[in-house]
Design an enzyme around this catalytic site. Structure first.
Site, PDB file in Angstrom:
ATOM      1  N   HIS A  82      20.556  39.294 -27.589  1.00 17.04           N
ATOM      2  CA  HIS A  82      19.409  39.114 -28.475  1.00 17.04           C
ATOM      3  C   HIS A  82      19.343  40.252 -29.480  1.00 17.04           C
ATOM      4  CE1 HIS A  82      15.869  36.514 -28.925  1.00 17.04           C
ATOM      5  NE2 HIS A  82      15.369  37.546 -29.570  1.00 17.04           N
ATOM      6  N   ASP A 161       5.588  32.661 -25.648  1.00 19.18           N
ATOM      7  CA  ASP A 161       6.256  33.394 -26.719  1.00 19.18           C
ATOM      8  C   ASP A 161       6.424  32.506 -27.937  1.00 19.18           C
ATOM      9  OD1 ASP A 161       7.769  35.650 -27.883  1.00 19.18           O
ATOM     10  OD2 ASP A 161       9.385  34.194 -27.843  1.00 19.18           O
ATOM     11  N   ARG A 168       2.528  35.656 -34.852  1.00 21.20           N
ATOM     12  CA  ARG A 168       2.822  37.012 -35.343  1.00 21.20           C
ATOM     13  C   ARG A 168       3.534  36.967 -36.690  1.00 21.20           C
ATOM     14  NH1 ARG A 168       6.592  38.901 -31.290  1.00 21.20           N
ATOM     15  NH2 ARG A 168       6.742  40.810 -32.480  1.00 21.20           N
ATOM     16  N   SER A 183       8.466  39.891 -26.229  1.00 19.21           N
ATOM     17  CA  SER A 183       8.938  38.640 -26.813  1.00 19.21           C
ATOM     18  C   SER A 183      10.433  38.432 -26.532  1.00 19.21           C
ATOM     19  CB  SER A 183       8.671  38.671 -28.321  1.00 19.21           C
ATOM     20  OG  SER A 183       9.414  37.703 -28.998  1.00 19.21           O
TER      21      SER A 183
HETATM   22  N1  URA Z   1      13.043  38.805 -31.751  1.00 17.85           N
HETATM   23  C1  URA Z   1      12.197  38.211 -30.868  1.00 17.85           C
HETATM   24  O1  URA Z   1      12.589  37.346 -30.102  1.00 17.85           O
HETATM   25  N2  URA Z   1      10.925  38.585 -30.870  1.00 17.85           N
HETATM   26  C2  URA Z   1      10.435  39.544 -31.679  1.00 17.85           C
HETATM   27  O2  URA Z   1       9.273  39.842 -31.600  1.00 17.85           O
HETATM   28  C3  URA Z   1      11.314  40.158 -32.593  1.00 17.85           C
HETATM   29  C4  URA Z   1      12.625  39.765 -32.610  1.00 17.85           C
END
Ligand code: URA
Length: 434
Positions: A82, A161, A168, A183
């Site tokens: 990620h 999320d 957000r 997140s």
């Molecule tokens: N990637 C994510 O999955 N969440 C975030 O808040 C920022 C980047």
């Protein structure tokens, strides 16, 4: 409990208990706490922060807001990657197939664009037919059949999320270390990955502007993962200029395809190999970094990684004829070069501004759920350190509305700084957190 009280408590800088955080996330996911209260709470977190315990509680509450996958019946070890978000960051599109081609099983849950930064799901959806909304059953089946899946938080995986991320994105509450950590990690925990590599971006085109902030975020995420029994490593990497040359959804898919076919930009290939090396090591497929990198280079050069990408696209419903001939991907109606006013070395490229330009061209969202235009964006013709002659192109702007062009050209030109002296070289990978 009342949402208002939890907003006030955080606004006043107090800690929330595990029960309070769990209650808030459960009620928000159920639709009982409305977006406006959650946005106020997220803003309070952005200003007041959360300690390690609160961040872990938030991550676990978000991971448990839906199904938590256990994929051990289909694969003994699954890996995931990620990024915290950057500009031109199409890494998952290459890294997933690349490590799958060396025999790792990739179960990846991705996100959409966030603020100025692009999102893997939006990029993949620029391939006509590609489905990111897989059920938990389809997700598991892809892991079993091809050893690679990249999907969204569909089928009830980390739904909290999914909702909070979209909120957000449009409420100025992205740049919070605990909110980003929760997140990212809730998705990793919910998708059942055993080995996780995190690409924590630092620089003007990242949510963390300094290496110190990126390190804090990396340490929090690594700690959350390890406490949950996962093998985790994080690389802190530079986002001082866009990654590769292409910014924008379909444009980045084209660059990812070129990379999988052995024609990738040097910085992008280097990052994919560095992250891939960590995953190969975490999964125990090689005993040292040199051996891991050799496996990955072979998979890229032999075409095995490209074939994995084709298998992924085919399984998730994408049109193979289009990725086999990427000129068929969505293309902008107007493509205009931006020329250098002066000659010199490119000293700086403002990745943040180019991410915002791409978003304003229609590549990102202004409101939750807005449709996006996959064809638009910016393609660099020069990177930091390159020489540019006066009147030659710095970049091209890809737009769908001809009225955008003049304004965006001026912004793109302003994003480049040209100087007489070559800039000093700066590293792509700053450090590893384990
Ligand atoms: N990637 C994510 O999955 N969440 C975030 O808040 C920022 C980047």
């Amino acid at each position: 409990m009342r949402a208002t009280d939890l907003i006030i408590k955080k606004r006043d800088g107090l800690q929330l208990s595990g029960d309070e955080i769990t209650w808030l996330i459960e009620r928000y996911t159920a639709g009982d706490v409305p977006d406006y209260q959650m946005a106020a709470w997220a803003m309070a977190v952005l200003f007041r922060g959360m300690d390690d315990r609160e961040t872990t509680d938030l991550t676990l509450a978000m991971a448990r807001s839906g199904d938590v996958l256990d994929l051990h019946d289909v694969a003994p070890i699954t890996v995931d990657k990620h990024s915290t978000g950057g500009v031109g960051d199409k890494t998952s599109l290459v890294l997933g197939p690349l490590v799958a081609a060396v025999g790792l099983t990739v179960a990846k849950m991705s996100g959409r664009g966030l603020g100025f930064s692009g999102g893997t799901l939006d990029k993949l959806e620029s391939i006509p037919g590609f489905r990111v909304d897989l059920t938990a059953g389809e997700f598991r089946e892809a892991v079993r059949q091809i050893g690679l899946v990249i999907a969204g938080q569909s089928g009830n995986l980390a739904p909290a999320d999914k909702q909070l991320y979209g909120l957000r994105d449009v409420t100025g509450t992205v740049e919070s270390i605990p909110l980003i950590a929760a997140s990212v990690m809730c998705k990793k925990l919910a998708s059942g990955a055993d080995c996780i590599v995190l690409d924590v971006k630092a620089g003007r085109g990242a949510f963390m502007k300094t290496v110190d902030d990126a390190r804090e975020l990396a340490q929090r995420m690594v700690a959350i993962g390890q406490r949950s029994g996962r093998r985790v490593a994080a690389l802190i990497t530079s986002m001082e200029q866009p990654l590769g040359y292409a910014i924008g959804n379909a444009l980045e898919v084209k660059e990812a395809i070129a990379t999988l076919q052995g024609r990738g930009p040097q910085d992008f290939v280097q990052l994919c190999l560095a992250l891939g090396t960590q995953l190969v090591l975490l999964a125990g497929k090689a005993s040292d970094a040199a051996g891991a990198e050799r496996l990955l280079r072979d998979a890229l050069e032999s075409g095995a990684a490209w074939e994995k990408f084709r298998a992924l696209v085919a399984y998730q419903g994408g049109d193979l004829a289009i990725i086999d001939d990427p000129r068929l991907l969505p293309e902008a109606t107007t493509v205009e070069p931006v020329f250098a006013r002066d000659e010199g070395y490119v000293a700086r490229i403002d990745a943040l501004e180019l991410g915002l330009v791409t978003s304003d061209l229609g590549g990102g969202r202004q409101r939750k759920g807005d449709p996006i235009d996959p064809s638009v964006g910016v393609v660099l013709e020069r990177k930091v350190g390159d020489w540019v002659a006066q009147g030659t192109p710095l970049a091209t702007v890809h737009a769908s509305r001809a009225t955008d062009i003049e304004r965006m050209r001026a912004r793109v030109e302003g994003a480049f700084e040209v100087s007489d002296a070559p800039p000093s070289a700066s590293p792509l990978v700053y450090e590893t957190v384990q």
